[in-house]
Design a protein around this motif. Structure first.
Motif, PDB file in Angstrom:
ATOM      1  N   PRO A  31       0.825  -1.208   0.000  1.00  0.00           N
ATOM      2  CA  PRO A  31       0.000   0.000   0.000  1.00  0.00           C
ATOM      3  C   PRO A  31       0.863   1.264   0.000  1.00  0.00           C
ATOM      4  CG  PRO A  31       0.039  -0.990   2.184  1.00  0.00           C
ATOM      5  CD  PRO A  31       0.952  -1.816   1.329  1.00  0.00           C
ATOM      6  N   LEU A  32       0.386   2.307  -0.690  1.00  0.00           N
ATOM      7  CA  LEU A  32       1.118   3.581  -0.731  1.00  0.00           C
ATOM      8  C   LEU A  32       0.228   4.670  -0.167  1.00  0.00           C
ATOM      9  CD1 LEU A  32       2.496   3.101  -4.356  1.00  0.00           C
ATOM     10  CD2 LEU A  32       3.772   2.817  -2.228  1.00  0.00           C
ATOM     11  N   GLY A  33       0.508   5.110   1.046  1.00  0.00           N
ATOM     12  CA  GLY A  33      -0.296   6.170   1.660  1.00  0.00           C
ATOM     13  C   GLY A  33      -1.219   5.635   2.742  1.00  0.00           C
ATOM     14  N   THR A  34      -1.654   6.535   3.622  1.00  0.00           N
ATOM     15  CA  THR A  34      -2.424   6.140   4.795  1.00  0.00           C
ATOM     16  C   THR A  34      -3.772   5.528   4.438  1.00  0.00           C
ATOM     17  OG1 THR A  34      -1.522   8.176   5.678  1.00  0.00           O
ATOM     18  CG2 THR A  34      -2.986   6.955   7.115  1.00  0.00           C
ATOM     19  N   ALA A  35      -4.470   6.173   3.498  1.00  0.00           N
ATOM     20  CA  ALA A  35      -5.790   5.656   3.118  1.00  0.00           C
ATOM     21  C   ALA A  35      -5.645   4.256   2.531  1.00  0.00           C
ATOM     22  CB  ALA A  35      -6.434   6.608   2.108  1.00  0.00           C
ATOM     23  N   ALA A  36      -4.634   4.112   1.684  1.00  0.00           N
ATOM     24  CA  ALA A  36      -4.419   2.804   1.045  1.00  0.00           C
ATOM     25  C   ALA A  36      -4.078   1.750   2.081  1.00  0.00           C
ATOM     26  CB  ALA A  36      -3.305   2.917   0.007  1.00  0.00           C
ATOM     27  N   GLU A  37      -3.306   2.145   3.098  1.00  0.00           N
ATOM     28  CA  GLU A  37      -2.933   1.173   4.133  1.00  0.00           C
ATOM     29  C   GLU A  37      -4.145   0.621   4.856  1.00  0.00           C
ATOM     30  OE1 GLU A  37       0.085   2.059   6.998  1.00  0.00           O
ATOM     31  OE2 GLU A  37       1.631   2.191   5.454  1.00  0.00           O
TER      32      GLU A  37
ATOM     33  N   THR B  52       2.770  -4.777   4.288  1.00  0.00           N
ATOM     34  CA  THR B  52       3.518  -3.897   5.197  1.00  0.00           C
ATOM     35  C   THR B  52       2.631  -2.754   5.630  1.00  0.00           C
ATOM     36  OG1 THR B  52       4.307  -2.655   3.324  1.00  0.00           O
ATOM     37  CG2 THR B  52       5.791  -4.317   4.214  1.00  0.00           C
ATOM     38  N   SER B  53       3.107  -2.028   6.603  1.00  0.00           N
ATOM     39  CA  SER B  53       2.431  -0.800   6.997  1.00  0.00           C
ATOM     40  C   SER B  53       3.525   0.165   7.433  1.00  0.00           C
ATOM     41  CB  SER B  53       1.453  -1.067   8.139  1.00  0.00           C
ATOM     42  OG  SER B  53       2.164  -1.628   9.218  1.00  0.00           O
TER      43      SER B  53
ATOM     44  N   LEU C 238       7.634   2.504  -2.174  1.00  0.00           N
ATOM     45  CA  LEU C 238       7.357   1.367  -3.063  1.00  0.00           C
ATOM     46  C   LEU C 238       8.614   0.515  -3.219  1.00  0.00           C
ATOM     47  CD1 LEU C 238       5.432  -0.128  -4.916  1.00  0.00           C
ATOM     48  CD2 LEU C 238       6.136   1.355  -6.795  1.00  0.00           C
ATOM     49  N   LYS C 239       9.752   1.199  -3.343  1.00  0.00           N
ATOM     50  CA  LYS C 239      11.005   0.479  -3.569  1.00  0.00           C
ATOM     51  C   LYS C 239      11.306  -0.470  -2.403  1.00  0.00           C
ATOM     52  CE  LYS C 239      15.727   1.476  -4.839  1.00  0.00           C
ATOM     53  NZ  LYS C 239      16.740   2.493  -4.668  1.00  0.00           N
ATOM     54  N   SER C 240      11.147   0.055  -1.190  1.00  0.00           N
ATOM     55  CA  SER C 240      11.489  -0.810  -0.051  1.00  0.00           C
ATOM     56  C   SER C 240      10.459  -1.938   0.100  1.00  0.00           C
ATOM     57  CB  SER C 240      11.653   0.005   1.236  1.00  0.00           C
ATOM     58  OG  SER C 240      10.407   0.219   1.844  1.00  0.00           O
ATOM     59  N   GLN C 241       9.218  -1.663  -0.282  1.00  0.00           N
ATOM     60  CA  GLN C 241       8.211  -2.733  -0.219  1.00  0.00           C
ATOM     61  C   GLN C 241       8.504  -3.822  -1.252  1.00  0.00           C
ATOM     62  OE1 GLN C 241       4.195  -1.920   1.034  1.00  0.00           O
ATOM     63  NE2 GLN C 241       4.433   0.196   0.402  1.00  0.00           N
ATOM     64  N   MET C 242       8.952  -3.403  -2.436  1.00  0.00           N
ATOM     65  CA  MET C 242       9.267  -4.393  -3.469  1.00  0.00           C
ATOM     66  C   MET C 242      10.446  -5.265  -3.017  1.00  0.00           C
ATOM     67  SD  MET C 242       6.970  -3.952  -5.564  1.00  0.00           S
ATOM     68  CE  MET C 242       7.239  -4.762  -7.079  1.00  0.00           C
ATOM     69  N   ARG C 243      11.391  -4.625  -2.356  1.00  0.00           N
ATOM     70  CA  ARG C 243      12.552  -5.377  -1.864  1.00  0.00           C
ATOM     71  C   ARG C 243      12.094  -6.437  -0.839  1.00  0.00           C
ATOM     72  NH1 ARG C 243      15.897  -1.584   0.776  1.00  0.00           N
ATOM     73  NH2 ARG C 243      15.667  -0.147  -0.918  1.00  0.00           N
TER      74      ARG C 243
ATOM     75  N   GLY D 168       9.721 -13.867  -0.801  1.00  0.00           N
ATOM     76  CA  GLY D 168       9.430 -14.840  -1.856  1.00  0.00           C
ATOM     77  C   GLY D 168       8.015 -14.779  -2.386  1.00  0.00           C
ATOM     78  N   ALA D 169       7.380 -13.585  -2.305  1.00  0.00           N
ATOM     79  CA  ALA D 169       6.013 -13.476  -2.833  1.00  0.00           C
ATOM     80  C   ALA D 169       6.062 -13.502  -4.362  1.00  0.00           C
ATOM     81  CB  ALA D 169       5.369 -12.182  -2.348  1.00  0.00           C
ATOM     82  N   PRO D 170       5.252 -14.357  -4.996  1.00  0.00           N
ATOM     83  CA  PRO D 170       5.287 -14.393  -6.464  1.00  0.00           C
ATOM     84  C   PRO D 170       4.605 -13.173  -7.111  1.00  0.00           C
ATOM     85  CG  PRO D 170       3.696 -15.991  -5.617  1.00  0.00           C
ATOM     86  CD  PRO D 170       4.372 -15.385  -4.431  1.00  0.00           C
ATOM     87  N   TYR D 171       3.648 -12.598  -6.379  1.00  0.00           N
ATOM     88  CA  TYR D 171       2.925 -11.440  -6.931  1.00  0.00           C
ATOM     89  C   TYR D 171       2.853 -10.322  -5.909  1.00  0.00           C
ATOM     90  CZ  TYR D 171       1.547 -14.904 -10.299  1.00  0.00           C
ATOM     91  OH  TYR D 171       1.584 -15.875 -11.238  1.00  0.00           O
ATOM     92  N   VAL D 172       2.935  -9.096  -6.420  1.00  0.00           N
ATOM     93  CA  VAL D 172       2.736  -7.946  -5.541  1.00  0.00           C
ATOM     94  C   VAL D 172       1.551  -7.154  -6.074  1.00  0.00           C
ATOM     95  CG1 VAL D 172       3.746  -5.805  -4.673  1.00  0.00           C
ATOM     96  CG2 VAL D 172       5.187  -7.813  -4.982  1.00  0.00           C
ATOM     97  N   ILE D 173       0.675  -6.780  -5.160  1.00  0.00           N
ATOM     98  CA  ILE D 173      -0.437  -5.925  -5.568  1.00  0.00           C
ATOM     99  C   ILE D 173      -0.142  -4.520  -5.075  1.00  0.00           C
ATOM    100  CG2 ILE D 173      -2.892  -5.483  -5.258  1.00  0.00           C
ATOM    101  CD1 ILE D 173      -3.342  -8.459  -5.265  1.00  0.00           C
ATOM    102  N   ILE D 174       0.050  -3.628  -6.015  1.00  0.00           N
ATOM    103  CA  ILE D 174       0.385  -2.249  -5.641  1.00  0.00           C
ATOM    104  C   ILE D 174      -0.925  -1.479  -5.466  1.00  0.00           C
ATOM    105  CG2 ILE D 174       1.620  -0.162  -6.305  1.00  0.00           C
ATOM    106  CD1 ILE D 174       3.293  -2.175  -8.129  1.00  0.00           C
ATOM    107  N   PHE D 175      -0.955  -0.772  -4.378  1.00  0.00           N
ATOM    108  CA  PHE D 175      -2.199  -0.302  -3.845  1.00  0.00           C
ATOM    109  C   PHE D 175      -2.044   1.168  -3.497  1.00  0.00           C
ATOM    110  CE2 PHE D 175      -5.897  -0.839  -1.324  1.00  0.00           C
ATOM    111  CZ  PHE D 175      -6.356  -2.136  -1.479  1.00  0.00           C
TER     112      PHE D 175
END
Ligand code: AMP
Length: 431
Positions: A331-337, A357-358, A363-368, A374-381
């Motif tokens: 998630p990116l931002g408080t509302a999204a979290e 995460t919260s 985004l970069k650190s979340q992708m890392r 080992g998540a196969p998919y990430v949903i960007i939010f």
């Protein structure tokens, strides 16, 4: 001030605990094939259970038990092994009235105050099996077959089963005397421990690790040459079944067991790469024990494997991991979290393994992080996704965003289908 764990008592960290679960699960599968069912036993027993069964002149009872006086003055002990408890429970619940043969397994911690080193702890775990109620050689062979299948299923490096017969009440006393006389004649060459125990426990002469002792007892008499006819016939029959099943066992006429209750068939399992503590397990027949502990005259046989040593001896290629997440929400931002938390809960309740995460991470650190877990998919939010109600899925292996967006309101089960579809497409793309 940090508080550390007690010497000889170890933590099993998440990296390793996946191997433990894997071992336990495999063991359960093999036990089920042989009709062996689980017993859950208490960790504390009355002290006399162990002194009476294991024997007062054994290492365990002499110096390794964790024994305490309870507040009511009774003496209790943290169990150093499982067989005595199984037999105690068998007698206490008269299991012989429920089935002619009881086939039982247990797993859990044991406690012995030994000198800690690699492969030797003060709290360690055992997986054990016991068959009580029959004394015929077919049972001995079946237990060894079970042990063999188990070692194979656990992919233990260079596992070898060593076999011996320890005789019985008919032939062992005379043999014991012959061995004692031999030890007496070579007393000066024995180590202090063996010399001291010569009277009470001469059998231990044969498995003493002190080099001078080994040399001095190289020509000691062996039980196999002193078996009575009944023990000889029994042992030959066990070996014949094992030979027919082509199970490789190695005769080791010097093997004795560290516990007094064993008679006739005894075995030990050794493995590669363990250094000095190369035994992963052992067992044998204990025909007099049930009666000794107040039960019927029921024969028994069993074995125990040490889990810590199994983990050390497991083939490295056995890839065991904790289950990976199906999807990672970034998630990116408080509302999204807060929305992400809600969606994650819904999906988790539907059986999807969701990591997220919260705390407003980039985004970069979340992708890392997603990569690391080992998540196969990430949903960007992010804000856009929230506004449109759609989600973009990033395929981590293909390193690209999935072109078709998945709806935000997607129930968990459908998300799973969608992810599975996605995985299929990725496979097809790369084929
Ligand atoms: P035993 O009950 O002595 O025949 O031991 C059976 C198996 O339990 C051994 O082969 C080891 O794998 C394991 N074991 C026994 N004592 C310890 C210990 N102190 N630390 C770790 N494993 C042990």
């Amino acid at each position: 001030m940090k508080i550390s764990s007690v010497k000889g008592f170890h933590d099993v960290l998440p990296d390793e605990s996946a191997r433990w679960s894997w071992i336990e699960q495999r063991a359960r599968e093999i036990f089920a094939r042989y009709g062996v069912v689980e017993m859950r036993l208490p960790i504390v027993e009355r002290t006399e259970l162990f002194s009476r069964s294991i024997g007062t002149t054994t290492d365990i009872v002499e110096k390794e038990m964790y024994t305490f006086t309870d507040r009511d003055g009774s003496s209790i002990t943290l169990r150093p092994e499982g067989t005595a408890s199984i037999v105690r429970a068998y007698v206490e619940h008269a299991l012989q009235t429920r089935a002619p043969v009881s086939k039982l397994f247990y797993l859990g911690p044991m406690f012995r105050r030994e000198r800690p080193q690699k492969g030797r702890l003060r709290q360690f775990s055992q997986i054990g099996a016991e068959v009580i109620g029959r004394d015929d050689p077919a049972i001995d062979a079946e237990v060894v077959l079970l042990l063999h299948d188990l070692l194979e299923a656990l992919e233990i490096r260079g596992a070898r089963i060593e076999l011996n017969s320890l005789g019985d009440a008919t032939c062992r006393p005379a043999y014991r005397e012959a061995l004692r006389a031999f030890g007496e004649a070579h007393r000066d060459a024995l180590c202090e421990n063996c010399a001291r125990r010569l009277e009470l426990n001469p059998l231990r002469l044969l498995d003493c690790k002190v080099p001078e002792c080994r040399q001095a007892t190289a020509g000691a008499p062996l039980m196999l040459d002193h078996l009575c006819d009944a023990c000889r016939v029994h042992f030959d029959a066990v070996r014949a079944v094992l030979a027919r099943e082509a199970v490789p066992v190695q005769l080791n006429p010097r093997m004795v067991r560290g516990l007094d209750y064993y008679v006739r068939t005894a075995f030990e399992v050794v493995a590669e790469g363990l250094g000095a503590q190369n035994a992963v397990g052992g067992g044998g027949r204990y025909d007099g024990l049930v009666k000794e502990l107040g039960g019927p005259d029921a024969a028994g046989i069993g074995f125990a494997l040490g889990v810590e040593r199994l983990v050390l001896a497991m083939d490295d290629h056995v890839a065991v991991q904790s289950p990976l997440p199906d999807v990672f929400i970034a998630p990116l931002g408080t509302a999204a979290e807060s929305e992400a938390l809600h969606v994650a809960h819904r999906w988790r309740r539907a059986g999807v393994r969701v990591e997220m995460t919260s705390g407003g991470k980039s985004l970069k650190s979340q992708m890392r992080l997603a990569d690391k877990v080992g998540a196969p998919y990430v949903i960007i939010f992010g804000d856009d996704e929230l506004a449109t109600g759609t989600l973009t899925v990033r395929d981590m292996a293909a390193k690209r965003d999935f072109p078709r967006a998945i709806g935000l309101a997607l129930p968990g089960a459908e998300l799973r289908d969608a992810l599975a579809q996605l995985a299929q497409q990725t496979l097809e793309r790369s084929a």
